[in-house]
Design an enzyme around this catalytic site. Structure first.
Site, short mmCIF file in Angstrom:
data_model
loop_
_atom_site.label_atom_id
_atom_site.label_comp_id
_atom_site.label_asym_id
_atom_site.label_seq_id
_atom_site.Cartn_x
_atom_site.Cartn_y
_atom_site.Cartn_z
N ILE A 39 0.74 -1.13 0.03
CA ILE A 39 -0.04 0.07 -0.01
C ILE A 39 0.70 1.31 0.01
O ILE A 39 0.48 2.31 -0.37
CB ILE A 39 -1.09 0.00 1.11
CG1 ILE A 39 -2.14 1.05 0.95
CG2 ILE A 39 -0.28 0.25 2.43
CD1 ILE A 39 -3.35 0.58 1.75
N GLN A 101 11.72 -4.19 10.29
CA GLN A 101 10.58 -4.82 10.16
C GLN A 101 9.28 -4.19 10.84
O GLN A 101 9.61 -3.73 12.16
CB GLN A 101 10.41 -6.35 10.62
CG GLN A 101 9.38 -7.25 10.38
CD GLN A 101 9.36 -8.73 10.90
OE1 GLN A 101 10.46 -8.95 11.40
NE2 GLN A 101 8.32 -9.45 10.64
N HIS A 107 6.99 -11.77 5.57
CA HIS A 107 6.77 -11.48 4.06
C HIS A 107 7.92 -11.25 3.58
O HIS A 107 8.82 -10.51 4.00
CB HIS A 107 5.68 -10.39 4.32
CG HIS A 107 6.12 -9.16 4.75
ND1 HIS A 107 6.06 -8.79 6.17
CD2 HIS A 107 6.64 -7.86 4.49
CE1 HIS A 107 6.51 -7.87 6.67
NE2 HIS A 107 7.03 -7.38 5.55
N HIS A 109 9.41 -8.94 0.43
CA HIS A 109 8.85 -7.69 -0.86
C HIS A 109 9.63 -8.08 -1.98
O HIS A 109 10.88 -8.66 -2.10
CB HIS A 109 9.69 -6.64 -0.22
CG HIS A 109 9.23 -5.98 0.90
ND1 HIS A 109 8.51 -4.83 1.34
CD2 HIS A 109 9.63 -6.62 2.25
CE1 HIS A 109 8.35 -4.51 2.57
NE2 HIS A 109 8.88 -5.56 3.07
P1 AMP Z 1 8.31 -4.52 6.69
O1 AMP Z 1 8.70 -3.25 7.14
O2 AMP Z 1 9.21 -5.32 6.07
O3 AMP Z 1 7.50 -5.19 7.87
O4 AMP Z 1 7.22 -4.27 5.49
C1 AMP Z 1 5.73 -3.91 5.69
C2 AMP Z 1 5.31 -3.45 4.40
O5 AMP Z 1 3.65 -3.66 4.77
C3 AMP Z 1 5.49 -1.93 4.31
O6 AMP Z 1 5.96 -2.03 3.00
C4 AMP Z 1 4.20 -1.47 4.13
O7 AMP Z 1 3.97 -0.37 2.97
C5 AMP Z 1 3.06 -2.67 3.96
N1 AMP Z 1 1.78 -2.43 4.37
C6 AMP Z 1 1.39 -2.16 5.61
N2 AMP Z 1 0.15 -2.25 5.58
C7 AMP Z 1 -0.25 -2.57 4.56
C8 AMP Z 1 -1.51 -2.96 4.04
N3 AMP Z 1 -2.77 -2.85 4.82
N4 AMP Z 1 -1.62 -3.44 2.46
C9 AMP Z 1 -0.72 -3.54 2.02
N5 AMP Z 1 0.49 -3.04 2.47
C10 AMP Z 1 0.71 -2.87 3.51
#
Ligand code: AMP
Length: 146
Positions: A39, A101, A107, A109
């Site tokens: 997002i 994180q 997850h 990317h």
């Molecule tokens: P991380 O920092 O590796 O935990 O990445 C979390 C990722 O989730 C970030 O890139 C956010 O932009 C993404 N994110 C958070 N909430 C959502 C959501 N509701 N839908 C899609 N992506 C999200």
């Protein structure tokens, strides 16, 4: 410490997406994984691959889910390359808040970008229509490749 001491919180945002409780722009789903548009993308076409296993980070990920995540990542990456006509796709995965994180459900990317271009997390929400269009294009590319 080789394992995270953090226990899994099943109210995290990706658990809610897996359960269908909050919406996402879905690119792909099977029994073990789901892939959807980030997002707050770090680049156009940024996709997240999420296993349907309750794992905080890599230390808790079961081998069959690790394998499923990579198989889904291959499909998504192929679609990103095809749709965006861009070869460079950064695969990134953060373990622990110290690493940056922010969502504590494992997850991966997949970011159409370069290590030389990537900076911090995205800071603004993408246009919802653009995310929906990209998700549909990636989905179609995956379906066509099957
Ligand atoms: P991380 O920092 O590796 O935990 O990445 C979390 C990722 O989730 C970030 O890139 C956010 O932009 C993404 N994110 C958070 N909430 C959502 C959501 N509701 N839908 C899609 N992506 C999200």
């Amino acid at each position: 410490m080789s394992q995270t001491s953090q226990s899994y919180d099943d109210s995290n945002i990706f658990a809610k997406i897996i359960q269908g409780d909050i919406p996402c722009h879905k690119v792909y789903e099977d029994d073990m994984t789901v892939a959807f548009m980030d997002i707050m993308p770090q680049a156009k076409g940024h996709v997240l691959i999420v296993p349907k296993q309750q794992a905080v980070d890599l230390s808790q990920l079961e081998p069959e889910y690790a394998s499923a995540v990579l198989m889904t990542a291959q499909k998504v990456m192929q679609a990103q390359r095809q749709v965006l006509s861009r070869e460079g796709i950064v695969q990134m995965q953060l373990n622990g808040s110290e690493a940056g994180q922010t969502v504590f459900h494992y997850h991966v990317h997949l970011i159409p970008s370069s290590i030389h271009e990537l900076g911090r997390h995205g800071s603004s929400q993408a246009d919802q229509e653009e995310l929906a269009t990209l998700a549909a294009q990636f989905k179609e590319a995956i379906d066509t490749a099957r």
